[in-house]
Design a protein around this motif. Sequence first.
Motif, PDB file in Angstrom:
ATOM      1  N   GLU A  82      64.509 -70.458 -37.680  1.00 41.82           N
ATOM      2  CA  GLU A  82      63.294 -70.484 -36.853  1.00 41.82           C
ATOM      3  C   GLU A  82      62.311 -69.411 -37.306  1.00 41.82           C
ATOM      4  OE1 GLU A  82      61.951 -70.076 -32.128  1.00 41.82           O
ATOM      5  OE2 GLU A  82      64.060 -69.947 -32.714  1.00 41.82           O
ATOM      6  N   ARG A  83      62.848 -68.242 -37.629  1.00 39.07           N
ATOM      7  CA  ARG A  83      61.974 -67.154 -38.094  1.00 39.07           C
ATOM      8  C   ARG A  83      61.298 -67.533 -39.409  1.00 39.07           C
ATOM      9  NH1 ARG A  83      61.664 -61.441 -37.419  1.00 39.07           N
ATOM     10  NH2 ARG A  83      60.912 -60.352 -39.304  1.00 39.07           N
TER      11      ARG A  83
ATOM     12  N   LYS B  11      58.469 -69.914 -38.834  1.00 38.93           N
ATOM     13  CA  LYS B  11      57.329 -69.209 -38.252  1.00 38.93           C
ATOM     14  C   LYS B  11      56.587 -68.403 -39.308  1.00 38.93           C
ATOM     15  CE  LYS B  11      58.928 -68.829 -33.449  1.00 38.93           C
ATOM     16  NZ  LYS B  11      59.334 -67.898 -32.350  1.00 38.93           N
ATOM     17  N   LYS B  12      57.341 -67.819 -40.243  1.00 38.98           N
ATOM     18  CA  LYS B  12      56.702 -67.055 -41.311  1.00 38.98           C
ATOM     19  C   LYS B  12      55.857 -67.975 -42.201  1.00 38.98           C
ATOM     20  CE  LYS B  12      57.396 -63.244 -42.450  1.00 38.98           C
ATOM     21  NZ  LYS B  12      56.688 -61.956 -42.187  1.00 38.98           N
TER      22      LYS B  12
ATOM     23  N   ASP C 146      54.489 -70.764 -41.245  1.00 39.27           N
ATOM     24  CA  ASP C 146      53.313 -71.106 -40.441  1.00 39.27           C
ATOM     25  C   ASP C 146      52.303 -69.965 -40.451  1.00 39.27           C
ATOM     26  OD1 ASP C 146      54.111 -73.643 -39.714  1.00 39.27           O
ATOM     27  OD2 ASP C 146      55.120 -72.994 -37.883  1.00 39.27           O
ATOM     28  N   GLY C 147      52.805 -68.736 -40.436  1.00 35.87           N
ATOM     29  CA  GLY C 147      51.911 -67.582 -40.434  1.00 35.87           C
ATOM     30  C   GLY C 147      51.116 -67.476 -41.725  1.00 35.87           C
TER      31      GLY C 147
ATOM     32  N   LYS D  30      57.689 -76.350 -45.914  1.00 39.44           N
ATOM     33  CA  LYS D  30      58.157 -76.392 -44.529  1.00 39.44           C
ATOM     34  C   LYS D  30      58.975 -77.651 -44.265  1.00 39.44           C
ATOM     35  CE  LYS D  30      56.548 -76.098 -39.747  1.00 39.44           C
ATOM     36  NZ  LYS D  30      55.367 -75.972 -38.853  1.00 39.44           N
TER      37      LYS D  30
END
Length: 288
Positions: A264-265, A268-269, A271-272, A80
């Motif tokens: 951004e997506r 988020k992925k 982070d998921g 990240k």
Amino acid sequence: MSRWLTRTALFIAVLLTLTACSRVGLAYRNLDLIIPWTLNDYLEINGEQKDWFNERLKQHLSWHCTTQLPGYLDWLDRLKTMVQTNQVTDAALQQRTQEAKAAIAETAREITPSAIQLLQGLSDEQVADMDAAFVKDQRKRQEEYLKPSLQEQIQARSKRMEKRLNDWLGPINEAQRQRVMAWSTALGDQNQQWIANRAHWQNQFSQAVAQRHSPDFPQRIEQLLVNRESLWTPAYREAFSKTEAQARSLLIDLLADSTPPQRERLLKKIDGVKKDFSDLKCLKSARS
């Protein structure tokens, strides 16, 4: 930024592919799939064998959760950070990939003694069924990946990559789509080397299991499960090196052309995936 996204998406995709599931929790509950053969696809084990293996698997999962998962979380943090700070480079991507391979090898090494014990207890009928399943698998993959013309193989490979990228980045633009096609074209007849090497490994595995009561059986299985790269065909070894280089180049270029919403997506992925691991009860218990 595009480079980070590409590398990130590739590494996580590889990790999740190796666990044979897109949902981390479910994949983690099937840790046996990390080794390069899928038990349920090739072996019919009886109730007693299944009970024994499931009990051993619980022990492996406990070990994995307490000793390996924290490293996965750290790895995701490094990934990240690469994306956030625009520090995704070819060297960094290679480093993350080597870290992932090392983690997978360590898990395979931990599970291998249980696999050896299970395989040594197979009946001749079970071994024959496994060999037949390997033959069926080879025919199926040849039909799906080699029977189409080379151009059809290239098109199909491009579509599969687009589908993966859409999941991690969202819809890709025309420039990205063209880059994916160029990547697929550059790989050429890679399907041929991949399937030939897969059959080569399966044949060696069958030969080893046929001699499952020999003194060197544990060493042979460890090489097949943990050090399988040492048994690759020369053609596949060369093809795989080129494939990895092409994949890194693709990811770098895609990230270079990425949009803010795509980045951004991707974040988020990541982070998921991290949340899926962090939410596992075993990890929470280990940290409490």
